[in-house]
Design an enzyme around this catalytic site. Structure first.
Site, PDB file in Angstrom:
ATOM      1  N   ASP A  34       0.845  -1.205   0.000  1.00 47.17           N
ATOM      2  CA  ASP A  34       0.000   0.000   0.000  1.00 47.17           C
ATOM      3  C   ASP A  34       0.883   1.259   0.000  1.00 47.17           C
ATOM      4  O   ASP A  34       0.692   2.171  -0.829  1.00 47.17           O
ATOM      5  CB  ASP A  34      -0.878  -0.047   1.259  1.00 47.17           C
ATOM      6  N   GLY A 119       1.057 -10.043   4.380  1.00 47.91           N
ATOM      7  CA  GLY A 119       2.157  -9.293   5.000  1.00 47.91           C
ATOM      8  C   GLY A 119       1.746  -8.848   6.391  1.00 47.91           C
ATOM      9  O   GLY A 119       1.632  -9.664   7.310  1.00 47.91           O
ATOM     10  N   TYR A 121      -1.056  -8.176   7.604  1.00 49.67           N
ATOM     11  CA  TYR A 121      -2.277  -8.828   8.099  1.00 49.67           C
ATOM     12  C   TYR A 121      -2.074 -10.285   8.505  1.00 49.67           C
ATOM     13  O   TYR A 121      -2.991 -10.904   9.053  1.00 49.67           O
ATOM     14  CB  TYR A 121      -3.407  -8.698   7.080  1.00 49.67           C
TER      15      TYR A 121
HETATM   16  N1  AR6 Z   1       5.112  -5.583  -4.960  1.00 49.20           N
HETATM   17  C1  AR6 Z   1       4.469  -6.755  -4.804  1.00 49.20           C
HETATM   18  N2  AR6 Z   1       4.195  -7.291  -3.596  1.00 49.20           N
HETATM   19  C2  AR6 Z   1       4.602  -6.601  -2.506  1.00 49.20           C
HETATM   20  C3  AR6 Z   1       5.265  -5.363  -2.580  1.00 49.20           C
HETATM   21  C4  AR6 Z   1       5.523  -4.846  -3.889  1.00 49.20           C
HETATM   22  N3  AR6 Z   1       6.137  -3.680  -4.071  1.00 49.20           N
HETATM   23  N4  AR6 Z   1       5.521  -4.934  -1.321  1.00 49.20           N
HETATM   24  C5  AR6 Z   1       5.054  -5.880  -0.480  1.00 49.20           C
HETATM   25  N5  AR6 Z   1       4.494  -6.884  -1.188  1.00 49.20           N
HETATM   26  P1  AR6 Z   1       1.118  -6.132   2.891  1.00 49.20           P
HETATM   27  P2  AR6 Z   1      -1.544  -6.933   3.903  1.00 49.20           P
HETATM   28  C6  AR6 Z   1       3.838  -8.110  -0.709  1.00 49.20           C
HETATM   29  O1  AR6 Z   1       1.657  -6.090   4.274  1.00 49.20           O
HETATM   30  O2  AR6 Z   1      -0.957  -8.094   4.592  1.00 49.20           O
HETATM   31  C7  AR6 Z   1      -0.751  -1.867   4.942  1.00 49.20           C
HETATM   32  O3  AR6 Z   1      -0.269  -1.054   5.962  1.00 49.20           O
HETATM   33  C8  AR6 Z   1       4.224  -8.609   0.660  1.00 49.20           C
HETATM   34  O4  AR6 Z   1       5.429  -9.363   0.595  1.00 49.20           O
HETATM   35  O5  AR6 Z   1       1.491  -5.028   1.968  1.00 49.20           O
HETATM   36  O6  AR6 Z   1      -2.798  -7.121   3.079  1.00 49.20           O
HETATM   37  C9  AR6 Z   1      -2.189  -1.533   4.549  1.00 49.20           C
HETATM   38  O7  AR6 Z   1      -2.452  -0.156   4.675  1.00 49.20           O
HETATM   39  C10 AR6 Z   1       3.033  -9.464   1.018  1.00 49.20           C
HETATM   40  O8  AR6 Z   1       3.169 -10.785   0.512  1.00 49.20           O
HETATM   41  O9  AR6 Z   1      -0.518  -6.183   2.903  1.00 49.20           O
HETATM   42  C11 AR6 Z   1      -2.974  -2.347   5.529  1.00 49.20           C
HETATM   43  O10 AR6 Z   1      -3.116  -1.712   6.768  1.00 49.20           O
HETATM   44  C12 AR6 Z   1       1.868  -8.809   0.270  1.00 49.20           C
HETATM   45  O11 AR6 Z   1       2.458  -7.838  -0.602  1.00 49.20           O
HETATM   46  C13 AR6 Z   1      -2.140  -3.591   5.693  1.00 49.20           C
HETATM   47  O12 AR6 Z   1      -0.799  -3.204   5.415  1.00 49.20           O
HETATM   48  C14 AR6 Z   1       0.874  -8.102   1.169  1.00 49.20           C
HETATM   49  O13 AR6 Z   1       1.557  -7.521   2.262  1.00 49.20           O
HETATM   50  C15 AR6 Z   1      -2.520  -4.671   4.704  1.00 49.20           C
HETATM   51  O14 AR6 Z   1      -1.813  -5.845   5.002  1.00 49.20           O
END
Ligand code: AR6
Length: 173
Positions: A34, A119, A121
């Site tokens: 995000d 991530g 969550y």
């Molecule tokens: N490209 C692709 N995947 C990515 C990238 C990127 N640049 N960066 C991280 N990931 P997360 P969530 C992956 O934590 O668990 C935020 O604060 C990462 O490795 O981004 O849904 C929001 O505002 C992981 O596998 O999202 C919410 O409050 C995946 O993206 C909360 O985090 C998701 O990790 C959402 O948590």
């Protein structure tokens, strides 16, 4: 299934028409993917998000992509992992379905997902991968759009989990 693939990369660099953001229900940005998407898209993205009134977990809302290569961002707040018996799987499936429906309704032909909820969550990756692949494949089986869907994993290790899950359920032997 030649309409779906798994790859390693940074979703902010995606050349897809739309990318999926693993958002927070406020839609006002955060850490992880995000934060990376907002940083790459520029402040106009946050300005548009502020007009949307948030988004319920399991639902999706579309914005422009601004400075991203992607024309659109589809924002979906996933479930927070609470042990697995709090409806997490149904909510996660709903995220994928809502994003796919939003994309199809907009005529979007190419859509890149990040791995929602795995991530911050805390959703266990192998379990999330099973839900993600099942929901995407079910959707694509019945619909012409999006024509191409990719799961963009941030690490080789995460992509390997997705590939293994794919092999478990979908590989032809
Ligand atoms: N490209 C692709 N995947 C990515 C990238 C990127 N640049 N960066 C991280 N990931 P997360 P969530 C992956 O934590 O668990 C935020 O604060 C990462 O490795 O981004 O849904 C929001 O505002 C992981 O596998 O999202 C919410 O409050 C995946 O993206 C909360 O985090 C998701 O990790 C959402 O948590």
């Amino acid at each position: 299934m030649d309409r779906f693939s798994i790859l390693v990369g940074d979703i902010t660099q995606s050349d897809a028409e739309a990318i999926v953001n693993a958002a927070d229900p406020s839609l006002l940005g955060g850490a992880g993917v995000d934060g990376a998407i907002h940083a790459a898209a520029g402040p106009e993205l946050l300005a548009e998000c502020r007009t949307l009134g948030g988004c319920e977990r399991g639902q999706a809302k579309l914005t422009a992509g601004y400075r991203l290569r992607a024309k659109y961002v589809i924002h979906t707040p996933g479930p927070v992992w609470q042990g697995g018996d709090h409806g997490e799987a149904a909510l996660l499936a709903s995220c994928y379905r809502s994003c796919l429906e939003t994309a199809a309704a907009r005529g979007i032909r190419t859509l890149d997902f990040c791995s929602i909820s795995t991530g911050v969550y805390g959703y266990p990756l192998p379990l999330a991968a099973t839900v993600a692949l099942r929901t995407i494949m079910e959707f694509l089986a019945g619909r012409a759009l999006p024509e191409r869907v990719r799961m963009v994993c941030h690490s080789e290790a995460a992509a390997e989990v997705y590939r293994q899950t794919w092999n478990l359920w979908y590989a032809e032997d």
